[in-house]
Design an enzyme around this catalytic site. Structure first.
Site, short mmCIF file in Angstrom:
data_model
loop_
_atom_site.label_atom_id
_atom_site.label_comp_id
_atom_site.label_asym_id
_atom_site.label_seq_id
_atom_site.Cartn_x
_atom_site.Cartn_y
_atom_site.Cartn_z
CB CYS A 28 -0.95 0.02 1.20
SG CYS A 28 -0.09 0.15 2.79
CB CYS A 31 4.41 -0.36 1.87
SG CYS A 31 3.36 -1.53 2.77
CG ASP A 458 14.69 26.31 -33.45
OD1 ASP A 458 15.11 27.47 -33.60
OD2 ASP A 458 15.16 25.33 -34.04
CG ASP A 666 16.36 20.90 -34.48
OD1 ASP A 666 16.38 22.12 -34.23
OD2 ASP A 666 16.75 20.40 -35.54
CG ASP A 670 16.78 25.12 -30.41
OD1 ASP A 670 16.70 26.35 -30.56
OD2 ASP A 670 16.67 24.30 -31.33
#
Length: 775
Positions: A28, A31, A458, A666, A670
């Site tokens: 649970c 725990c 971008d 990419d 960036d």
């Protein structure tokens, strides 16, 4: 892709590294919260996160902290642990996800379901005990002798239910509580009461009539509760097994062996023995064993489970292939460039596992609630017992009813649903996203992405293809046509590797033009263009400034495009090609180049707008080029000529204005903006730096997947909210009903099991999601 520092490298660098443990015995949310507290107390531990659904602990530690020390702390707390990192090699064939076990004990092998026989045996032993209750519903009267009831209930209580005692005792020793403690206390109370009533009754069984009315025994309550809890946990484990289906599907892409060519001889080697530089022979229909470059042959490869791309991709000599892709009908010879944990498939699996093992920030609230939950329930159970049985002796109906009501409180309050609400939704959401090429690296990103209201794109490589293409061709010499002009441009720069020259070559190849005429005395004119003698003429290809040197006047260039002018004859400063100094130059035509807009870019912006999300373009390119692309895709908010540092400043300004910002990029430039945004999204095919920095990676270079990533984040967040709402309402309603005597222990156990199954089942509905980009 980013890799985790090993303890050795961490010791050298002084940085924090991560140790991953597989945890056994959790039942649970209490725990998982307790193990987190135990791990955080270990010297040198910076942070610990324990996921109930995947049964993994991710521990950030300083140099010198070992997995053995962490395992010892977990064992002392009453749970079992194993070093998942030490099993990395074995995990390549045996995935590293949830340890699905039916009870406390050592971590089970990966991907195995828990044994069902304890549930079946418990049901067989409990059914006769529940038979009188079932018969009563049909208007029948059925009695089971008391001694037989005792004989049937005892193995269920102390053998099949031993897991509850072991885990509950571990919780008591650690000064904490968990679900097992609640079940052990509740069922033991019902069992003990039944034994007392049975032994104190002169007849010796529940159906006798020895001068006094036989007491009602509650063996069915204790046995059936244990059976239902075991059944609920087994069904819950099956559901979690389905939730990790995405990782199992990715793991299944790994072939067991590879066919390689060494010394001219083909032989089969185990995947672990494959080395970088090996020549892999990939037959039609076979899976590619590892990442590599095709050195011989051509084929179409199915990369659907790697990138989400449903259409097979053509590959030929020089093309890169990913391990796990399915070869089509061509025979390929592939030189291995990455093996083992360095392959794209292995890194995708690692990203998905890390995301599923992590915790969303909202889970911290659940942990705080769970930490106090069991003690509060124990107090409510005691109050219920005393409130119902404050008068009368133990054999009176008051105390018997009081004990049953207290047992019902203990059973129904098991906080399983509360602990599973968040991780199961995250597992399902990240899993289905990975299936369609959207890699979400951590749960925090998933939680943040659902609230995004501004997406910053971008330009180059994100909204555009990222390389120049020939977009316009204008002939000014009536003796030429488009093909002749293009072929002349090819001739003058056939030896150049300039991006614009390569764009001309691609355009000629696409038009199936004949090979260019031989060129002589070719030379570059720095900053202006190129010249060469082709046949008996000197050709010049370059800027308007070069044309001016030749005495030519050119018209205006198309806005946002890079223009090259082609001329014949004459002489430019710095050029002696053909020794035609003083000859009259003639303008032949114009070639206009631009970075082509990705086909799905406009659709991506439109879909984001439909979701109520504003799109912004951020680029280091000039204003003209930026405006052209922005107009094509439908973005009105444009920031052009922005350097990498300034990109981050734009992101910071948007966030300061109260916006939740996602950055899509990419390139290396960036990375600062990706890190500064609330959520960074990297496009496939970009640099490793961008993919390492971003929290979400799109495995296909399709801008439309940005909207899909936000959509799956929203749906997952909605499921988390639904699950938490159900879990809290269930306990808020169920505990009072049990305390007021409106639920017996059997119904309470059934409700507890149903609660967990509802939460997990609701999360699994996410598996039906499909990106709109594929429709």
């Amino acid at each position: 892709m980013q890799s985790t520092l090993t303890p050795v490298s961490a010791a050298i660098s002084g940085e924090v590294h991560t140790i991953t443990l597989r945890i056994g015995g959790m039942t649970c949310a209490s725990c998982s919260a307790r193990i987190e507290r135990v791990l955080r107390k270990v010297a040198g531990v910076r942070d610990a996160s324990v996921n109930l659904a995947t049964e993994k602990a991710t521990v950030r530690v300083l140099a010198g902290v070992t997995a053995a020390g962490l395992i010892a702390a977990v064992d002392k707390a009453g749970y079992s642990a194993a070093d998942a990192d030490a099993d990395a090699d074995a995990a390549a064939a045996d995935a590293s996800a949830a340890t699905l076990v039916a009870g406390a004990g050592a971590a089970a092998p990966r991907w195995s379901l828990p044994a069902w026989w304890p549930v079946a045996l418990a049901a067989v032993l409990s059914l006769p005990l529940a038979a009188p209750m079932l018969a009563a519903l049909l208007g029948l009267q059925l009695e089971v002798p008391g001694m037989l009831q005792w004989a049937l209930a005892t193995p269920v209580q102390f053998w099949l239910g031993a897991r509850f005692y072991r885990a509950g005792w571990g919780a008591v020793r650690a000064g904490a509580g968990n679900m097992d403690l609640l079940v052990a206390l509740g069922t033991s109370a019902a069992y003990a009461l039944s034994v007392y009533l049975l032994l104190s009754h002169a007849g010796g069984h529940a159906g006798s009539d020895a001068g006094s009315q036989a007491p009602h025994l509650y063996f069915e309550s204790s046995a059936v509760v244990i059976t239902l809890v075991l059944l609920g946990k087994w069904l819950e484990a099956r559901a979690k097994f389905q939730a990790i289906s995405a990782i199992r599907a990715l793991q299944a892409l790994r072939p067991d062996s590879a066919l390689v060519r060494r010394g001219g001889v083909e032989l089969t080697v185990a995947l672990a023995q494959l080395r970088v530089g090996d020549l892999m022979v990939v037959r039609p229909g076979a899976r590619v064993p590892a990442d590599g470059v095709i050195t011989e042959g051509s084929s179409a490869l199915d990369e659907a489970l790697l990138t989400g791309e449903s259409v097979a991709v053509a590959r030929t000599v020089g093309g890169r292939v990913a391990g796990g892709a399915v070869n089509g009908d061509g025979l390929l010879l592939v030189e291995a460039s990455a093996v083992g944990a360095d392959t794209m498939l292995a890194q995708i699996i690692k990203l998905v596992e890390d995301a599923q093992a992590g915790k969303a920030p909202i889970a911290r609230l659940v942990d705080r609630v769970a930490a106090q939950f069991v003690p509060v329930v124990l107090v409510i159970a005691v109050v219920t017992l005393l409130g119902w049985g404050w008068r009368g002796d133990l054999s009176s109906g008051n105390w018997q009813q009081a004990l049953l009501n207290a047992v019902a409180v203990l059973v129904i309050a098991c906080p399983c649903a509360l602990g599973l609400a968040t991780p199961t939704a995250i597992m399902a959401g990240t899993g289905v996203a990975a299936r369609y090429g959207i890699l979400i690296k951590d749960a925090a990103a998933l939680e943040t992405a659902h609230a995004i209201d501004v997406v910053v794109f971008d330009k180059t490589g994100t909204l555009t293809v990222g390389k120049p293409v020939l977009l316009q061709l204008v002939v000014t010499d009536q003796s030429l046509d488009d093909a002749a002009l293009l072929q002349a441009a090819w001739s003058v720069q056939q030896y150049s590797d300039h991006p614009l020259a390569l764009a001309v070559v691609r355009a000629c190849v696409e038009r199936a033009l004949a090979a260019p005429a031989p060129a002589q005395a070719a030379q570059a004119l720095p900053g202006r263009g190129v010249s060469a003698q082709v046949g008996d003429a000197v050709l010049y290809l370059g800027t308007a400034a070069l044309m001016a040197e030749l005495g030519l006047t050119v018209g205006p260039a198309p806005a946002g495009l890079t223009v090259a002018w082609l001329a014949r004859g004459g002489s430019a400063a710095g050029s002696d090609a053909g020794n035609q100094t003083g000859a009259a130059a003639q303008l032949l035509g114009m070639l206009a180049f631009g970075d082509a807009v990705r086909p799905g870019a406009r659709l991506a912006v439109e879909r984001l707008r439909a979701l109520g999300i504003r799109s912004v373009m951020l680029t280091g390119d000039n204003a003209g080029a930026a405006a052209a692309v922005a107009t094509a895709v439908g973005i009105s908010d444009v920031h052009a000529g922005v350097l990498p540092a300034a990109k981050r400043a734009v992101i910071d300004a948007l966030r300061a204005g109260g916006a939740r910002v996602a950055m899509v990029g990419d390139g290396i430039n960036d990375a600062p903006a990706l890190a500064a945004a609330d959520v960074g999204i990297a496009m496939a095919g970009g640099t490793d730096v961008a993919m390492h920095t971003a929290a979400i990676t799109l495995m296909r270079a399709e801008p439309a997947l940005v909207a899909d990533a936000i959509l799956i984040a929203r749906r997952t967040w909605r499921k988390i909210g639904q699950n938490l709402g159900w879990a809290f309402v269930y306990n808020l309603v169920g505990i009072p009903l049990a305390a007021f005597g409106l639920l017996n222990p059997v119904l309470a156990a059934a409700a507890m099991a149903a609660s967990s199954l509802c939460v997990v089942g609701n999360a699994l509905l996410l598996r039906r999601w499909r990106p709109a980009a594929l429709d």
